[in-house]
Design a protein around this motif. Structure first.
Motif, mmCIF file in Angstrom:
data_model
loop_
_atom_site.group_PDB
_atom_site.id
_atom_site.type_symbol
_atom_site.label_atom_id
_atom_site.label_comp_id
_atom_site.label_asym_id
_atom_site.label_seq_id
_atom_site.Cartn_x
_atom_site.Cartn_y
_atom_site.Cartn_z
ATOM 1 N N LYS A 9 0.802 -1.209 0.000
ATOM 2 C CA LYS A 9 0.000 0.000 0.000
ATOM 3 C C LYS A 9 0.844 1.271 0.000
ATOM 4 O O LYS A 9 0.325 2.367 -0.152
ATOM 5 C CB LYS A 9 -0.915 0.000 1.234
ATOM 6 C CG LYS A 9 -1.959 -1.121 1.197
ATOM 7 C CD LYS A 9 -2.777 -1.160 2.480
ATOM 8 C CE LYS A 9 -3.763 -2.318 2.460
ATOM 9 N NZ LYS A 9 -4.524 -2.417 3.717
ATOM 10 N N ARG A 10 2.165 1.156 0.199
ATOM 11 C CA ARG A 10 3.013 2.335 0.207
ATOM 12 C C ARG A 10 3.035 2.953 -1.179
ATOM 13 O O ARG A 10 3.228 2.265 -2.185
ATOM 14 C CB ARG A 10 4.435 1.936 0.611
ATOM 15 C CG ARG A 10 5.425 3.071 0.531
ATOM 16 C CD ARG A 10 6.824 2.578 0.831
ATOM 17 N NE ARG A 10 6.938 2.147 2.205
ATOM 18 C CZ ARG A 10 7.945 1.411 2.649
ATOM 19 N NH1 ARG A 10 8.891 1.009 1.825
ATOM 20 N NH2 ARG A 10 7.986 1.059 3.913
ATOM 21 N N PRO A 11 2.814 4.269 -1.304
ATOM 22 C CA PRO A 11 2.855 4.901 -2.621
ATOM 23 C C PRO A 11 4.236 4.720 -3.260
ATOM 24 O O PRO A 11 5.263 4.881 -2.618
ATOM 25 C CB PRO A 11 2.581 6.377 -2.302
ATOM 26 C CG PRO A 11 1.914 6.370 -0.969
ATOM 27 C CD PRO A 11 2.474 5.214 -0.233
ATOM 28 N N ILE A 12 4.237 4.357 -4.537
ATOM 29 C CA ILE A 12 5.483 4.161 -5.261
ATOM 30 C C ILE A 12 5.935 5.494 -5.842
ATOM 31 O O ILE A 12 5.178 6.158 -6.553
ATOM 32 C CB ILE A 12 5.288 3.135 -6.392
ATOM 33 C CG1 ILE A 12 4.712 1.835 -5.830
ATOM 34 C CG2 ILE A 12 6.601 2.874 -7.108
ATOM 35 C CD1 ILE A 12 5.564 1.179 -4.764
ATOM 36 N N PRO A 13 7.163 5.946 -5.541
ATOM 37 C CA PRO A 13 7.622 7.240 -6.040
ATOM 38 C C PRO A 13 7.718 7.253 -7.555
ATOM 39 O O PRO A 13 8.069 6.259 -8.184
ATOM 40 C CB PRO A 13 8.995 7.408 -5.390
ATOM 41 C CG PRO A 13 9.440 6.012 -5.082
ATOM 42 C CD PRO A 13 8.192 5.260 -4.755
ATOM 43 N N ARG A 14 7.386 8.418 -8.144
ATOM 44 C CA ARG A 14 7.446 8.546 -9.593
ATOM 45 C C ARG A 14 8.883 8.709 -10.077
ATOM 46 O O ARG A 14 9.206 8.338 -11.192
ATOM 47 C CB ARG A 14 6.632 9.771 -10.028
ATOM 48 C CG ARG A 14 5.150 9.652 -9.689
ATOM 49 C CD ARG A 14 4.356 9.420 -10.923
ATOM 50 N NE ARG A 14 2.941 9.300 -10.640
ATOM 51 C CZ ARG A 14 2.109 8.712 -11.470
ATOM 52 N NH1 ARG A 14 2.556 8.167 -12.567
ATOM 53 N NH2 ARG A 14 0.828 8.640 -11.196
ATOM 54 N N PHE A 15 9.748 9.291 -9.253
ATOM 55 C CA PHE A 15 11.119 9.549 -9.676
ATOM 56 C C PHE A 15 12.082 9.232 -8.552
ATOM 57 O O PHE A 15 11.864 9.638 -7.409
ATOM 58 C CB PHE A 15 11.274 11.017 -10.106
ATOM 59 C CG PHE A 15 12.696 11.393 -10.412
ATOM 60 C CD1 PHE A 15 13.301 10.978 -11.591
ATOM 61 C CD2 PHE A 15 13.433 12.154 -9.515
ATOM 62 C CE1 PHE A 15 14.620 11.311 -11.869
ATOM 63 C CE2 PHE A 15 14.742 12.494 -9.788
ATOM 64 C CZ PHE A 15 15.343 12.074 -10.966
ATOM 65 N N VAL A 16 13.133 8.511 -8.870
ATOM 66 C CA VAL A 16 14.199 8.198 -7.921
ATOM 67 C C VAL A 16 15.496 8.751 -8.494
ATOM 68 O O VAL A 16 15.875 8.390 -9.614
ATOM 69 C CB VAL A 16 14.330 6.675 -7.706
ATOM 70 C CG1 VAL A 16 15.494 6.365 -6.772
ATOM 71 C CG2 VAL A 16 13.031 6.098 -7.163
ATOM 72 N N PRO A 17 16.184 9.645 -7.784
ATOM 73 C CA PRO A 17 17.444 10.184 -8.306
ATOM 74 C C PRO A 17 18.441 9.072 -8.605
ATOM 75 O O PRO A 17 18.593 8.130 -7.822
ATOM 76 C CB PRO A 17 17.941 11.092 -7.167
ATOM 77 C CG PRO A 17 16.697 11.447 -6.411
ATOM 78 C CD PRO A 17 15.802 10.259 -6.499
ATOM 79 N N PHE A 18 19.120 9.191 -9.730
ATOM 80 C CA PHE A 18 20.059 8.156 -10.155
ATOM 81 C C PHE A 18 21.170 7.969 -9.128
ATOM 82 O O PHE A 18 21.582 6.832 -8.836
ATOM 83 C CB PHE A 18 20.661 8.519 -11.518
ATOM 84 C CG PHE A 18 21.376 7.381 -12.194
ATOM 85 C CD1 PHE A 18 20.691 6.502 -13.017
ATOM 86 C CD2 PHE A 18 22.730 7.189 -11.999
ATOM 87 C CE1 PHE A 18 21.350 5.446 -13.639
ATOM 88 C CE2 PHE A 18 23.393 6.136 -12.614
ATOM 89 C CZ PHE A 18 22.703 5.273 -13.437
ATOM 90 N N GLU A 20 21.046 8.493 -5.906
ATOM 91 C CA GLU A 20 20.530 7.793 -4.724
ATOM 92 C C GLU A 20 20.389 6.303 -4.994
ATOM 93 O O GLU A 20 20.718 5.464 -4.137
ATOM 94 C CB GLU A 20 19.180 8.381 -4.323
ATOM 95 C CG GLU A 20 18.595 7.749 -3.065
ATOM 96 C CD GLU A 20 17.227 8.320 -2.701
ATOM 97 O OE1 GLU A 20 16.607 7.780 -1.769
ATOM 98 O OE2 GLU A 20 16.792 9.290 -3.355
ATOM 99 N N ALA A 21 19.907 5.962 -6.187
ATOM 100 C CA ALA A 21 19.786 4.548 -6.541
ATOM 101 C C ALA A 21 21.153 3.879 -6.599
ATOM 102 O O ALA A 21 21.322 2.746 -6.141
ATOM 103 C CB ALA A 21 19.075 4.410 -7.887
ATOM 104 N N THR A 22 22.145 4.587 -7.148
ATOM 105 C CA THR A 22 23.493 4.017 -7.230
ATOM 106 C C THR A 22 24.047 3.720 -5.847
ATOM 107 O O THR A 22 24.670 2.670 -5.618
ATOM 108 C CB THR A 22 24.432 4.978 -7.977
ATOM 109 O OG1 THR A 22 23.927 5.204 -9.308
ATOM 110 C CG2 THR A 22 25.843 4.404 -8.072
ATOM 111 N N ARG A 23 23.829 4.627 -4.905
ATOM 112 C CA ARG A 23 24.286 4.377 -3.526
ATOM 113 C C ARG A 23 23.603 3.144 -2.952
ATOM 114 O O ARG A 23 24.217 2.356 -2.223
ATOM 115 C CB ARG A 23 24.008 5.604 -2.650
ATOM 116 C CG ARG A 23 24.917 6.790 -2.941
ATOM 117 C CD ARG A 23 24.793 7.845 -1.859
ATOM 118 N NE ARG A 23 23.477 8.463 -1.833
ATOM 119 C CZ ARG A 23 23.136 9.539 -2.528
ATOM 120 N NH1 ARG A 23 24.025 10.126 -3.338
ATOM 121 N NH2 ARG A 23 21.919 10.056 -2.434
ATOM 122 N N ALA A 24 22.331 2.969 -3.273
ATOM 123 C CA ALA A 24 21.615 1.779 -2.790
ATOM 124 C C ALA A 24 22.185 0.513 -3.408
ATOM 125 O O ALA A 24 22.330 -0.510 -2.719
ATOM 126 C CB ALA A 24 20.129 1.906 -3.115
#
Length: 443
Positions: A9-18, A20-24
């Motif tokens: 049920k958590r809203p899915i973000p429309r945009f994830v900074p590249f 931030e994703a790379t750090r993940a």
């Protein structure tokens, strides 16, 4: 632990900074111990639970597709999730970073192994780490069970998958195929009741011309270097032989590293003579206790083969180049499978028949991973195993006189640390490695 329903049920973000994703992805790569079970758990915890970038339903959908493919399912899942967020660049970064820590670690350990033999320090570290990995895999199985086995039908499919592989030795592709049909017929009536992914847009129909162009690019990247090796060095050179062999293995290795170990060992030892008897298990020990896919053991095989047959190069240089060749031949097809197939999986994600089949496979995944966890545990804690048969049943049973009491103690302590005290993975592995080192020095 986050409830599966809450996660959906958590809203899915429309945009994830590249960035931030790379750090993940760097974080996922650093924590990718414990084989596919542990790695899938880490991916779920970071991408679904903590970040909320992908819904529970979409994660399981992607996982089910990756389980159908040959090759390392966890690395392919990381590539798929990266592609989901940022297209091809995201998939390249996520998939490549997933491989990098294991590649560098096994490369260093291969050099030490080849040059100095089984040093006391290395063997002692492995002695402590292997039992701790059992606890990490067990934690992953528990987490996947709570999120995937949400109905009696799914529990039955998971149990059947486990029994089929562990007790009857049914090949992995047949287990997956049977789970898909089981899901289609058993889960079809209820799979449409699954929550729709919030905040998402229907996927566009894939462009056939773009798909063919993508396939052509990745096939060229995969096969052209092999042609260059054969043309410049000849088909009997160790680099060319390894490129051919591991390219072939990349498209037939259904079921992950464990399922193909016997084939790899037999070919590497008896046919190509890249390894001496028993060295395959040493390489598996490296892959099991370092971050990255277990199939990364092929890097050790390639290194040792070229180290012993370096040609005009010095042994270490030849081994390093062979590590690059085998890693390229093994993992580049994974990117091909994801970048060509993922758009179609996304486009068909709302089709009831596909969701039902993939839901069945997702349930079977729990049984498959439990089988791998038990296989790993038996080989870690017992020095000898016996094959028992009863009719069509064939099972490995431990020889209790060969129980490693020290390894069992480390495994139990790791389970307590993870489940009772909620210790982190790095803390648990670090403590286990320290205990193993002390034990190795004292014994």
């Amino acid at each position: 632990m986050v409830d599966a329903g809450a996660t959906r049920k958590r809203p899915i973000p429309r945009f994830v900074p590249f960035a931030e994703a790379t750090r993940a992805w760097v974080r996922v790569a650093a924590h990718s111990f414990g084989g596919p079970a542990g790695q899938i758990s880490v991916l779920h915890r970071v991408v679904v639970e903590e970040k909320g970038w992908v819904s529970e339903r979409r994660f399981l959908h992607a996982l089910s597709y990756c389980m159908l493919l040959p090759g390392p399912e966890a690395q392919q899942l990381a590539t798929y999730l990266g592609w989901t967020l940022h297209g091809t660049p995201g998939g390249l970064v996520a998939g490549s970073l997933f491989i990098l820590p294991g590649f560098l670690t096994i490369l260093g350990l291969s050099v030490v192994y080849a040059e100095y033999g089984e040093s006391l320090l290395v063997s002692s570290l492995f002695y402590g780490l292997k039992p701790a990995v059992i606890a990490i895999v067990l934690q992953a199985v528990v987490r996947l069970k709570s999120r995937t086995l949400t109905s009696p039908f799914r529990i039955v499919l998971a149990a059947l998958a486990f029994v089929a592989m562990f007790s009857f030795g049914v090949p992995f592709p047949l287990v997956v195929l049977g789970a898909g049909f089981g899901g289609l017929f058993l889960l079809g009536p209820v799979v449409g009741l699954m929550d729709a992914e919030s905040g998402g847009e229907p996927a566009a129909r894939p462009n056939t011309r773009k798909t063919l162009r993508t396939a052509a690019v990745w096939l060229t990247l995969w096969l052209a270097p092999i042609g260059v090796l054969v043309g410049s060095l000849g088909s009997e050179h160790v680099f060319a032989e390894e490129a051919f062999f591991f390219s072939k293995a990349a498209v037939v290795t259904f079921g992950g590293a464990y399922a193909v170990l016997a084939y790899l060992a037999q070919q590497a030892v008896e046919v190509y003579q890249w390894l001496l008897p028993g060295e395959m298990l040493d390489g598996l020990g490296m892959a099991e206790t370092t971050p990255g896919p277990l199939i990364q053991v092929v890097q050790f095989v390639g290194f040792m083969g070229a180290y012993r047959d370096p040609g005009a190069l010095d042994s270490v240089t030849a081994g390093v180049l062979a590590s690059l060749v085998t890693t390229w031949a093994t993992f580049l097809p994974c990117f091909l499978f994801i970048f060509v197939g993922a758009p179609y999986v996304e486009y068909l994600s709302d089709r009831r028949f596909l969701n039902a089949a993939l839901a069945g496979i997702s349930a079977a995944v729990v049984g498959v991973i439990l089988n791998l966890a038990l296989w790993f545990s038996l080989h870690t804690l017992f020095g000898d195993l016996a094959a028992r048969g009863l009719g069509p049943m064939r099972m490995l049973t431990p020889v209790w006189s060969t129980l490693d009491v020290g390894g069992l103690a480390i495994a139990v302590a790791s389970v307590i640390a993870l489940f009772r005290f909620r210790a982190g993975m790095f803390v648990t592995l670090g403590a286990a490695a320290m205990v193993g080192t002390i034990f190795g020095v004292l014994r």
